[in-house]
Design a protein around this motif. Structure first.
Motif, PDB file in Angstrom:
ATOM      1  N   ASN A   1       0.792  -1.193  -0.104  1.00  0.00           N
ATOM      2  CA  ASN A   1       0.085  -0.058  -0.205  1.00  0.00           C
ATOM      3  C   ASN A   1       0.657   1.263  -0.064  1.00  0.00           C
ATOM      4  O   ASN A   1       0.457   2.287  -0.553  1.00  0.00           O
ATOM      5  N   GLN A   2       2.105   1.304   0.716  1.00  0.00           N
ATOM      6  CA  GLN A   2       2.770   2.391   0.716  1.00  0.00           C
ATOM      7  C   GLN A   2       3.714   2.706  -0.530  1.00  0.00           C
ATOM      8  O   GLN A   2       3.952   3.733  -1.088  1.00  0.00           O
ATOM      9  N   THR A   3       4.236   1.466  -1.043  1.00  0.00           N
ATOM     10  CA  THR A   3       4.963   1.552  -2.409  1.00  0.00           C
ATOM     11  C   THR A   3       4.219   1.605  -3.581  1.00  0.00           C
ATOM     12  O   THR A   3       4.805   1.965  -4.709  1.00  0.00           O
ATOM     13  N   GLY A   4       3.013   0.922  -3.656  1.00  0.00           N
ATOM     14  CA  GLY A   4       2.417   0.738  -4.926  1.00  0.00           C
ATOM     15  C   GLY A   4       2.759  -0.507  -5.813  1.00  0.00           C
ATOM     16  O   GLY A   4       2.011  -0.613  -6.739  1.00  0.00           O
ATOM     17  N   THR A   5       3.529  -1.402  -5.447  1.00  0.00           N
ATOM     18  CA  THR A   5       3.940  -2.435  -5.863  1.00  0.00           C
ATOM     19  C   THR A   5       4.191  -3.590  -4.924  1.00  0.00           C
ATOM     20  O   THR A   5       4.677  -3.491  -3.920  1.00  0.00           O
ATOM     21  N   VAL A   6       3.925  -4.766  -5.656  1.00  0.00           N
ATOM     22  CA  VAL A   6       4.192  -5.982  -4.742  1.00  0.00           C
ATOM     23  C   VAL A   6       5.649  -6.506  -4.861  1.00  0.00           C
ATOM     24  O   VAL A   6       6.159  -6.589  -5.669  1.00  0.00           O
ATOM     25  N   SER A   7       6.280  -6.514  -3.617  1.00  0.00           N
ATOM     26  CA  SER A   7       7.740  -6.698  -3.613  1.00  0.00           C
ATOM     27  C   SER A   7       7.969  -7.642  -2.375  1.00  0.00           C
ATOM     28  O   SER A   7       7.143  -7.546  -1.435  1.00  0.00           O
ATOM     29  N   SER A   8       8.919  -8.596  -2.032  1.00  0.00           N
ATOM     30  CA  SER A   8       9.095  -9.202  -1.360  1.00  0.00           C
ATOM     31  C   SER A   8       9.691  -8.692   0.171  1.00  0.00           C
ATOM     32  O   SER A   8      10.474  -7.910  -0.045  1.00  0.00           O
ATOM     33  N   SER A   9       9.026  -8.891   1.155  1.00  0.00           N
ATOM     34  CA  SER A   9       9.677  -8.515   2.483  1.00  0.00           C
ATOM     35  C   SER A   9      10.387  -9.349   3.248  1.00  0.00           C
ATOM     36  O   SER A   9      11.178  -8.832   3.895  1.00  0.00           O
ATOM     37  N   PHE A  10      10.068 -10.567   3.122  1.00  0.00           N
ATOM     38  CA  PHE A  10      10.709 -11.669   3.850  1.00  0.00           C
ATOM     39  C   PHE A  10      11.140 -12.815   2.794  1.00  0.00           C
ATOM     40  O   PHE A  10      10.205 -12.991   1.841  1.00  0.00           O
ATOM     41  N   ARG A  11      12.229 -13.541   3.218  1.00  0.00           N
ATOM     42  CA  ARG A  11      12.509 -14.531   2.294  1.00  0.00           C
ATOM     43  C   ARG A  11      12.821 -15.686   3.030  1.00  0.00           C
ATOM     44  O   ARG A  11      13.741 -15.540   3.883  1.00  0.00           O
ATOM     45  N   LEU A  12      12.321 -16.811   2.720  1.00  0.00           N
ATOM     46  CA  LEU A  12      12.746 -18.248   3.517  1.00  0.00           C
ATOM     47  C   LEU A  12      13.485 -19.168   2.621  1.00  0.00           C
ATOM     48  O   LEU A  12      12.907 -19.587   1.535  1.00  0.00           O
ATOM     49  N   PHE A  13      14.573 -19.719   3.072  1.00  0.00           N
ATOM     50  CA  PHE A  13      15.299 -20.762   2.371  1.00  0.00           C
ATOM     51  C   PHE A  13      15.067 -22.097   3.009  1.00  0.00           C
ATOM     52  O   PHE A  13      15.249 -22.150   4.412  1.00  0.00           O
ATOM     53  N   GLY A  14      14.580 -23.112   2.566  1.00  0.00           N
ATOM     54  CA  GLY A  14      14.610 -24.468   3.373  1.00  0.00           C
ATOM     55  C   GLY A  14      14.946 -25.794   2.493  1.00  0.00           C
ATOM     56  O   GLY A  14      14.653 -25.724   1.373  1.00  0.00           O
ATOM     57  N   PRO A  15      15.799 -26.448   3.087  1.00  0.00           N
ATOM     58  CA  PRO A  15      16.182 -27.730   2.273  1.00  0.00           C
ATOM     59  C   PRO A  15      15.084 -28.682   2.267  1.00  0.00           C
ATOM     60  O   PRO A  15      14.537 -29.287   3.226  1.00  0.00           O
ATOM     61  N   VAL A  16      14.623 -29.087   1.051  1.00  0.00           N
ATOM     62  CA  VAL A  16      13.474 -29.821   0.799  1.00  0.00           C
ATOM     63  C   VAL A  16      13.829 -31.289   1.155  1.00  0.00           C
ATOM     64  O   VAL A  16      12.872 -32.041   1.574  1.00  0.00           O
ATOM     65  N   SER A  17      15.006 -31.858   0.979  1.00  0.00           N
ATOM     66  CA  SER A  17      15.306 -32.923   1.423  1.00  0.00           C
ATOM     67  C   SER A  17      15.595 -33.430   2.716  1.00  0.00           C
ATOM     68  O   SER A  17      15.552 -34.573   3.121  1.00  0.00           O
ATOM     69  N   GLU A  18      15.202 -32.475   3.695  1.00  0.00           N
ATOM     70  CA  GLU A  18      15.456 -32.856   5.163  1.00  0.00           C
ATOM     71  C   GLU A  18      14.342 -32.452   5.953  1.00  0.00           C
ATOM     72  O   GLU A  18      13.959 -31.205   6.107  1.00  0.00           O
ATOM     73  N   PRO A  19      13.741 -33.552   6.439  1.00  0.00           N
ATOM     74  CA  PRO A  19      12.730 -33.317   7.648  1.00  0.00           C
ATOM     75  C   PRO A  19      13.172 -32.446   8.733  1.00  0.00           C
ATOM     76  O   PRO A  19      14.489 -32.752   9.208  1.00  0.00           O
ATOM     77  N   GLN A  20      12.509 -31.473   9.190  1.00  0.00           N
ATOM     78  CA  GLN A  20      13.024 -30.673  10.349  1.00  0.00           C
ATOM     79  C   GLN A  20      14.479 -29.953  10.039  1.00  0.00           C
ATOM     80  O   GLN A  20      15.098 -29.854  10.899  1.00  0.00           O
ATOM     81  N   GLY A  21      14.511 -29.669   8.577  1.00  0.00           N
ATOM     82  CA  GLY A  21      15.724 -28.812   8.280  1.00  0.00           C
ATOM     83  C   GLY A  21      15.879 -27.694   8.683  1.00  0.00           C
ATOM     84  O   GLY A  21      14.813 -27.089   8.973  1.00  0.00           O
ATOM     85  N   SER A  22      16.945 -27.255   8.776  1.00  0.00           N
ATOM     86  CA  SER A  22      17.199 -25.606   9.379  1.00  0.00           C
ATOM     87  C   SER A  22      16.618 -24.742   8.129  1.00  0.00           C
ATOM     88  O   SER A  22      17.098 -24.888   6.855  1.00  0.00           O
ATOM     89  N   VAL A  23      15.798 -23.708   8.480  1.00  0.00           N
ATOM     90  CA  VAL A  23      15.197 -22.846   7.521  1.00  0.00           C
ATOM     91  C   VAL A  23      15.868 -21.349   7.797  1.00  0.00           C
ATOM     92  O   VAL A  23      16.007 -21.086   9.146  1.00  0.00           O
ATOM     93  N   LYS A  24      16.362 -20.830   6.875  1.00  0.00           N
ATOM     94  CA  LYS A  24      17.050 -19.388   6.758  1.00  0.00           C
ATOM     95  C   LYS A  24      15.907 -18.259   6.562  1.00  0.00           C
ATOM     96  O   LYS A  24      15.400 -18.414   5.535  1.00  0.00           O
ATOM     97  N   LEU A  25      15.777 -17.388   7.436  1.00  0.00           N
ATOM     98  CA  LEU A  25      14.480 -16.510   7.461  1.00  0.00           C
ATOM     99  C   LEU A  25      15.443 -15.072   7.439  1.00  0.00           C
ATOM    100  O   LEU A  25      16.197 -14.768   8.161  1.00  0.00           O
ATOM    101  N   SER A  26      14.903 -14.200   6.361  1.00  0.00           N
ATOM    102  CA  SER A  26      15.726 -13.010   6.274  1.00  0.00           C
ATOM    103  C   SER A  26      14.642 -11.763   5.916  1.00  0.00           C
ATOM    104  O   SER A  26      13.862 -12.030   5.464  1.00  0.00           O
ATOM    105  N   ASP A  27      14.907 -10.651   6.221  1.00  0.00           N
ATOM    106  CA  ASP A  27      13.999  -9.590   5.856  1.00  0.00           C
ATOM    107  C   ASP A  27      14.877  -9.105   4.529  1.00  0.00           C
ATOM    108  O   ASP A  27      15.933  -8.416   4.648  1.00  0.00           O
ATOM    109  N   THR A  28      14.109  -9.014   3.401  1.00  0.00           N
ATOM    110  CA  THR A  28      14.801  -8.609   2.310  1.00  0.00           C
ATOM    111  C   THR A  28      14.926  -7.114   2.011  1.00  0.00           C
ATOM    112  O   THR A  28      15.780  -6.705   1.294  1.00  0.00           O
TER     113      THR A  28
END
Length: 257
Positions: A151-178
């Motif tokens: 609403n502030q910028t007028g465009t849809v953009s990523s605010s958060f980004r998550l990376f997760g290893p698909v092959s690993e149950p309960q794998g470590s997920v990395k989360l960042s503020d883009t």
């Protein structure tokens, strides 16, 4: 036509029908004076009963509409992005030049859909594969857009980004503020990010993220990309989109349930 009615009531109903049709055609029907008052009184009473029945039916219909509308609103916290089949991109080669092994790996990387559930405590993202195999090296990148920022910028953009290893149950997920690049929630909250993997045909990778890690945003959009590396070191990308595009598609805005 008047099954279930007693004889006097059926007679009244027939008179009512005759009067209605006659009035419609502009014809005045003769009626014997004997019993005229009783019959007229009965017709008026019958008309009152019919009006009450119609009103009751309208109230019931309105109530049903409210129930159905409420159920539809309750399901507004779920969204799905369908993916075009057999659209996995392999770096350096077009689809027709792939070996049998590369085609098989691409099929195991192929995503059919992504389902997003925006609950009161968690945001869940479920990535369903055509054929997910254990041991394949894959990473899911999930971008989250916030309605308040859009609403502030007028465009849809990523605010958060998550990376997760698909092959690993309960794998470590990395989360960042883009936008800021740093941690967006405390260690305790981030440690509650859950992942689940089920391999095989229509296997899936599911990530559950506490809403506190996403600033408790009430409306979000999600887009997803899967990166994979085959045993021979070839890299593959799967952009989840209903069209054969080389960019992932955003989901609709998904309200908190």
């Amino acid at each position: 036509m008047h099954d279930g009615l007693d004889r006097p009531t059926a007679a009244v109903a027939r008179d009512a029908e005759r009067l209605r049709l006659s009035a419609k055609r502009g014809i005045r029907l003769p009626m014997s004076r004997a019993g005229y008052g009783d019959r007229l009184s009965s017709l008026q009473e019958f008309g009152g009963v019919m009006r009450q029945s119609v009103r009751a039916a309208m109230v019931s219909a309105a109530s049903l509409a409210l129930v159905v509308g409420g159920a539809a609103g309750a399901s507004a916290d779920v969204g799905t992005v369908k993916d075009k089949r057999n659209d996995v991109v392999m770096r350096g080669k077009v689809s027709g030049d792939r070996t049998v092994a590369q085609k098989s790996f691409a099929k195991r990387t192929d995503v059919t859909s992504v389902k997003i559930s925006h609950g009161s405590t968690y945001v869940s993202v479920t990535i369903t594969f055509a054929d997910l195999r254990a041991g394949d090296e894959k990473t899911a990148r999930i971008d989250v857009a916030r309605k308040s920022v859009t609403n502030q910028t007028g465009t849809v953009s990523s605010s958060f980004r998550l990376f997760g290893p698909v092959s690993e149950p309960q794998g470590s997920v990395k989360l960042s503020d883009t936008h800021g690049g740093g941690r967006v929630c405390g260690t305790a909250a981030e440690s509650r990010i859950k992942t689940t993997v089920r391999t095989g045909k229509n296997g899936f990778y599911k990530m559950q993220v506490p809403r506190s890690c996403l600033d408790n945003e009430s409306k979000i959009k999600v887009r997803t990309t899967v990166f994979a590396v085959s045993g021979e070191g070839r890299s593959f990308k799967e952009f989840i989109s209903p069209s054969k595009a080389k960019t992932p598609a955003w989901s609709e805005w998904i309200l908190k349930g």
